[in-house]
Structure formats: structure tokens, C-alpha cells
Scaffold this motif. Structure first.
Motif, PDB file in Angstrom:
ATOM      1  N   ASP A 135       0.846  -1.196   0.000  1.00 28.17           N
ATOM      2  CA  ASP A 135       0.000   0.000   0.000  1.00 28.17           C
ATOM      3  C   ASP A 135       0.885   1.250   0.000  1.00 28.17           C
ATOM      4  O   ASP A 135       1.546   1.544   0.995  1.00 28.17           O
ATOM      5  N   PRO A 136       0.926   2.010  -1.106  1.00 28.94           N
ATOM      6  CA  PRO A 136       1.826   3.169  -1.157  1.00 28.94           C
ATOM      7  C   PRO A 136       1.448   4.277  -0.183  1.00 28.94           C
ATOM      8  O   PRO A 136       2.308   5.035   0.270  1.00 28.94           O
ATOM      9  N   ARG A 140       5.022   4.503   1.570  1.00 30.87           N
ATOM     10  CA  ARG A 140       5.838   5.625   1.083  1.00 30.87           C
ATOM     11  C   ARG A 140       6.168   6.609   2.205  1.00 30.87           C
ATOM     12  O   ARG A 140       7.318   7.049   2.316  1.00 30.87           O
ATOM     13  N   PRO A 141       5.204   7.001   3.055  1.00 31.48           N
ATOM     14  CA  PRO A 141       5.600   7.829   4.203  1.00 31.48           C
ATOM     15  C   PRO A 141       6.591   7.129   5.132  1.00 31.48           C
ATOM     16  O   PRO A 141       7.487   7.783   5.689  1.00 31.48           O
ATOM     17  N   ALA A 145      10.193   8.631   5.985  1.00 27.48           N
ATOM     18  CA  ALA A 145      10.661   8.799   7.364  1.00 27.48           C
ATOM     19  C   ALA A 145      11.982   8.061   7.587  1.00 27.48           C
ATOM     20  O   ALA A 145      12.909   8.588   8.217  1.00 27.48           O
ATOM     21  N   GLY A 146      12.084   6.825   7.055  1.00 30.23           N
ATOM     22  CA  GLY A 146      13.321   6.060   7.219  1.00 30.23           C
ATOM     23  C   GLY A 146      14.494   6.710   6.516  1.00 30.23           C
ATOM     24  O   GLY A 146      15.600   6.792   7.073  1.00 30.23           O
ATOM     25  N   CYS A 147      14.288   7.184   5.274  1.00 35.17           N
ATOM     26  CA  CYS A 147      15.359   7.861   4.542  1.00 35.17           C
ATOM     27  C   CYS A 147      15.771   9.147   5.252  1.00 35.17           C
ATOM     28  O   CYS A 147      16.966   9.453   5.360  1.00 35.17           O
ATOM     29  N   GLY A 177       2.801  16.726   4.763  1.00 39.33           N
ATOM     30  CA  GLY A 177       1.743  15.811   4.363  1.00 39.33           C
ATOM     31  C   GLY A 177       0.808  15.471   5.505  1.00 39.33           C
ATOM     32  O   GLY A 177      -0.420  15.415   5.323  1.00 39.33           O
ATOM     33  N   PHE A 178       1.369  15.264   6.688  1.00 38.24           N
ATOM     34  CA  PHE A 178       0.537  14.930   7.845  1.00 38.24           C
ATOM     35  C   PHE A 178      -0.366  16.102   8.225  1.00 38.24           C
ATOM     36  O   PHE A 178      -1.567  15.914   8.488  1.00 38.24           O
TER      37      PHE A 178
END
Length: 274
Positions: A135-136, A140-141, A145-147, A177-178
Motif C-alpha cells: 500500500d503506497p 511511502r511515508p 521517514a526512514g530515509c 503531508g501529515f
């Protein structure tokens, strides 16, 4: 003086120059005193000089790296997912590990490896999300966050300002985005209150770290300057229905920001140069 000792001294002088332990003119004088380009062996294993000499080890190493890249590109999609994760981690460890090794030896190679590792981090993540039909909207978030966390930590540790900045910028993107999902109908005043406290926090961190840790205060100042404009950027590019006067407000804030930078130039230039 033997060549090995001469190389050691010149590397130490280069470290003094980067760390601002000696003024530039003293470093130039010492470099000219000890440097003898005809006698000092090139420490860069992939230099044009070493390639021209036809070293079998270097050419075999290049062949192995290119073959490995093609093998991973062709067969990555058919690997089981544990092997995919292990392969991606091995590649990233090699890139970032050698970036750390070459940090003091050759900054160009160090930055190049860090950049390749960062692009591959995002690329492997997006590739695995697409391959496994994840599920993107959720993953993707998580990837962003990890990157952001990885780049912030590595940028801080290796003193790579651009990598550190990109890590914090990814977290700012996640925050945008949040907040957009939580308050899609936010007014301009609310957007200013969402971003400007973070701007003040980053500028304060820049001042604080200038007195505590060398080499990172310029990054936080750059982040603070970027966040100064984020309310208007958020309104114009990430949301809908804001009036035309927001563009005028953006221009006014750019002018105000440049005026503040000019007034306090003696302070923040010192932070950036540290």
C-alpha cells in the motif's frame, strides 16, 4: 624525508585546513613546503594516472563492480524478499562505509559514494513497494521517514551537509503531508503557526550547535531559512483555494528574510563557516 612520511604530513595539513585549526595562508605555506607532486604517490586508486598504468587489480575491481550492478539490476525482482532486503542493505553498507573511509582521504569520492547510497536507498525502497504490491499510502511515508532519519544521522556523523539537510527536508515533507491530512482547510494564520516555530527552533539549534559541535550549524541555519518560507509554499503548492495575495506575502517574506540575513551577516556567516 621518505615519501610515506611526506604523504602523512600533507594529509595532516589538509585536515588542519578543513578543521580551521590553522589559517589558510599557513596551510598553503606548509603544503607548498612539503608537497612534491612528482614524488608523492597518488592515493586515489581510481585516478586517471593509476588507470593509465594498467593495474590489473583496478581493472578487475571495476569489472567486478559493473558485473555486480548488472546482476542485481537483472535478477533483483526474482530474489525472495529476505534476499532482496539483504542485497539492498549490503549495497548501502558498502556505499556509506566507503564514504566514511574516504571522508578524510578524498572528499570527492566520499560525497559521490554518499550520493549513490542515498539514491539507492530511495530507489530500492520504491522498487520493493512496487514489486510486492504494498500500500503506497502507508509505505511511502514510512520510506520517507526512514530515509530522512538515515540521511540525518549519516549526514551529521560524516559531516556531509547536503545529506544532513536532505534528511531534515524529508521529515519536513512528511510533516507537511501529515498536517495537510489533519487540517486540509487550515487558514494562512494556522500555516504560519505550524511552520514558524520550527523555523525559530532550527535557527536556535544552529546557534547552539555552533558553540557545541563543529560543522553542522550551517545545515540547521539553511533548514531554518527554508522553513521561513514554508507556510506560503505549503499554501501555494500543497493546498487548494488560497487567494493571490499569498504570492505577494511570499515576496515580502523573502525580502524580510534577506534583510535579516544582511543585518545579522557577521553572526550567521561565522556559524556557516564553522
Amino acid at each position: 624525508m621518505n615519501l610515506e612520511k611526506r604523504e602523512t604530513i600533507i594529509k595532516e595539513i589538509q585536515y588542519w585546513r578543513r578543521s580551521k585549526l590553522l589559517p589558510e595562508q599557513y596551510c598553503d605555506f606548509l603544503t607548498n613546503l612539503y608537497n612534491d607532486e612528482d614524488k608523492i604517490k597518488d592515493s586515489n586508486p581510481v585516478s586517471l594516472q593509476n588507470l593509465q598504468q594498467g593495474s590489473i587489480k583496478i581493472w578487475l575491481f571495476g569489472f567486478g563492480i559493473i558485473s555486480l550492478i548488472f546482476m542485481i539490476s537483472l535478477y533483483f525482482s526474482v530474489f525472495p524478499w529476505p534476499l532482496q532486503i539483504a542485497t539492498a542493505l549490503c549495497v548501502l553498507v558498502v556505499c556509506y562505509g566507503y564514504s566514511a573511509i574516504y571522508r578524510d582521504r578524498n572528499q570527492t569520492i566520499s560525497l559521490l559514494l554518499a550520493g549513490v547510497g542515498s539514491v539507492l536507498t530511495m530507489g530500492f525502497g520504491l522498487w520493493m513497494i512496487a514489486l510486492h504490491g504494498l500500500d503506497p499510502d502507508f509505505w511511502r511515508p514510512v520510506l520517507i521517514a526512514g530515509c530522512g532519519l538515515l540521511w540525518s544521522v549519516l549526514g551529521f556523523t560524516l559531516r556531509i551537509g547536503l545529506l544532513h539537510y536532505c534528511g531534515i527536508a524529508f521529515w519536513a515533507l512528511l510533516y507537511a503531508g501529515f498536517s495537510g491530512q489533519m487540517r486540509p482547510e487550515a487558514s494562512m494564520l494556522e500555516l504560519e503557526l505550524l511552520w514558524l516555530p520550527l523555523c525559530v527552533l532550527m535557527v536556535w539549534l544552529s546557534w547552539l550547535l555552533y558553540h557545541k559541535v563543529s560543522g553542522v550549524s550551517g545545515v540547521y541555519l539553511g533548514v531554518g531559512v527554508s522553513l521561513w518560507l514554508m507556510p506560503e509554499v505549503d499554501a501555494l503548492w500543497l493546498r487548494q483555494g488560497f487567494p493571490d495575495w499569498v504570492s505577494l506575502l511570499l515576496i515580502v517574506k523573502i525580502a524580510a528574510g534577506l534583510a535579516l540575513l544582511f543585518i545579522f551577516r557577521k553572526k550567521w556567516i561565522t556559524w556557516v563557516a564553522s
